[in-house]
Design a protein around this motif. Structure first.
Motif, PDB file in Angstrom:
ATOM      1  N   LEU A 286       0.975  -0.894  -0.111  1.00  0.00           N
ATOM      2  CA  LEU A 286      -0.205  -0.098  -0.223  1.00  0.00           C
ATOM      3  C   LEU A 286       0.921   1.242  -0.298  1.00  0.00           C
ATOM      4  O   LEU A 286       0.417   2.452   0.684  1.00  0.00           O
ATOM      5  CB  LEU A 286      -1.363   0.002   1.241  1.00  0.00           C
ATOM      6  N   GLY A 287       2.137   1.270  -0.646  1.00  0.00           N
ATOM      7  CA  GLY A 287       3.068   2.343  -0.735  1.00  0.00           C
ATOM      8  C   GLY A 287       2.601   3.266  -1.406  1.00  0.00           C
ATOM      9  O   GLY A 287       3.104   4.490  -1.660  1.00  0.00           O
ATOM     10  N   CYS A 288       1.490   2.633  -2.690  1.00  0.00           N
ATOM     11  CA  CYS A 288       1.802   3.735  -4.139  1.00  0.00           C
ATOM     12  C   CYS A 288       0.450   4.356  -4.024  1.00  0.00           C
ATOM     13  O   CYS A 288      -0.335   3.411  -5.175  1.00  0.00           O
ATOM     14  CB  CYS A 288       2.042   3.231  -4.823  1.00  0.00           C
ATOM     15  N   VAL A 289      -0.627   4.829  -3.489  1.00  0.00           N
ATOM     16  CA  VAL A 289      -1.952   5.116  -3.266  1.00  0.00           C
ATOM     17  C   VAL A 289      -2.114   5.554  -3.691  1.00  0.00           C
ATOM     18  O   VAL A 289      -0.999   7.479  -3.793  1.00  0.00           O
ATOM     19  CB  VAL A 289      -2.804   5.142  -1.853  1.00  0.00           C
ATOM     20  N   ALA A 290      -3.834   6.606  -5.079  1.00  0.00           N
ATOM     21  CA  ALA A 290      -3.643   7.601  -5.071  1.00  0.00           C
ATOM     22  C   ALA A 290      -5.184   7.735  -4.899  1.00  0.00           C
ATOM     23  O   ALA A 290      -6.498   6.852  -4.223  1.00  0.00           O
ATOM     24  CB  ALA A 290      -3.961   7.765  -6.805  1.00  0.00           C
ATOM     25  N   GLY A 291      -5.276   9.135  -4.536  1.00  0.00           N
ATOM     26  CA  GLY A 291      -6.924   9.850  -4.793  1.00  0.00           C
ATOM     27  C   GLY A 291      -7.525   9.083  -5.068  1.00  0.00           C
ATOM     28  O   GLY A 291      -7.678   9.502  -6.268  1.00  0.00           O
TER      29      GLY A 291
END
Length: 343
Positions: free
Chosen positions: A309-314
């Motif tokens: 979960l290190g590359c999340v986008a809103g």
């Protein structure tokens, strides 16, 4: 396996043909988030007194096993990959076929791998450095995929120790890769339409395979810093190319939006990949002209397979499982409808 989060987690994954896979390590701290009503688990933190690297490698190996998961097994999202049409993930020891420097610190590498058969435009590979001190693999977009030759092409910029190591590889060298990853561009959406293929900097490479497969009028708008126009000639074989450079040394002075205005270009659909300021401008342009746009988000990644979960986008709408306004770029993306993400 129980769901008591205060208990040590040792049984990580279970597959019908592989039996139960256990991590025989002394975990110091392990946090687990239940995000699909107990069916899908993601590791947030896995720290085990100096053995972090072995934990991450084991998790990637688990995720990349080519066994069909069942509902009662912990799945790390692979069932979602099947539903979305994602390719199966596989870690391979591949071979470098060739490599050359095409511009300052920009390298062009062909890799012999069976992953070429499943690769789609907009997907990426994780490339593992040999230097274990770098710990994490580097996500690199697929530039071309030649199924007949069994080879994929990646074009990347030196951005640190890992990519600097890759730049020293020569034909015949072994290279460890994981792929194919991500969802890719929806090619069928642009069939028979006037399409903008917009790329900025190192976001240009994934447009080549897209341009090869897209059936319609292709207008390729490329943004560079200077007149080192890598991949321009390749893309000219598949569409009309328009260039913008920051210093004005080639094409329009400015950015890709300046090139669109200077040349009076119009489109029915947009595909874009590049730095965030460019993608914001593309999103705004698409909204103003009521054009559907698909953007590929660039982001630093850790695992590359949706575990950390290190590359999340809103996102505009909440995820229907976790009920949060986030999406994982590496698995839910990297390609999103522009109006679906907050950037």
């Amino acid at each position: 396996m129980g769901t008591d989060r205060n208990q040590p987690l040792t049984s990580i994954c279970s597959y019908p043909k592989a039996g139960i896979y256990t991590l025989e390590v002394d975990l110091f701290r392990l946090k687990v988030l239940d995000i699909e009503h107990g069916l899908d688990w993601a590791l947030l933190v896995a720290y085990n007194r100096g053995k972090m690297e072995s934990v991450i490698d084991d998790l990637r190996e688990i995720y990349s096993q080519r066994h069909t998961p069942t509902m009662e097994h912990m799945r790390f999202g692979r069932d979602r990959d099947i539903r979305k049409g994602h390719s199966m993930k596989q870690k391979q020891n591949a071979v470098v076929l060739s490599q050359k420097e095409t511009a300052a610190d920009i390298y062009d590498m062909w890799i012999e791998t069976s992953l070429a058969h499943d690769a789609r435009p907009g997907q990426f590979l994780c490339v593992y450095p040999r230097d274990k001190s770098t710990l994490l693999p580097r996500p690199i977009s697929i530039c071309e995929a030649d199924a007949k030759k069994g080879a994929v092409r990646i074009v990347y910029r030196i951005a640190g120790a890992g990519t600097r190591e890759f730049s020293g590889y020569r034909a015949g060298d072994a290279v460890s890769i994981l792929g194919t990853l991500g969802n890719g561009f929806p090619v069928e959406e642009g069939s028979g339409k006037r399409a903008f293929l917009i790329g900025g900097g190192i976001g240009i490479p994934p447009l080549l395979e897209l341009a090869k497969r897209l059936d319609g009028e292709k207008q390729v708008i490329l943004g560079y810093r200077s007149n080192e126009l890598f991949l321009q000639e390749d893309l000219e074989k598949h569409g009309a190319v328009y260039v913008a450079t920051e210093d004005g040394s080639a094409g329009s002075r400015g950015n890709v939006m300046d090139a669109i205005r200077d040349n009076g270009l119009e489109a029915d659909i947009i595909y874009a990949c590049g730095p965030m300021p460019m993608l914001r401008a593309v999103k705004k342009y698409a909204a103003e002209h009521q054009i559907k746009a698909y953007i590929s988000l660039e982001e630093r990644m850790a695992c590359g397979v949706g575990v950390c979960l290190g590359c999340v986008a809103g996102t505009k709408e909440p995820d229907h499982h976790s009920h949060v306004h986030n999406a994982r770029i590496c698995t839910d993306g990297p390609v999103f409808e522009a109006d679906a993400v907050e950037i």
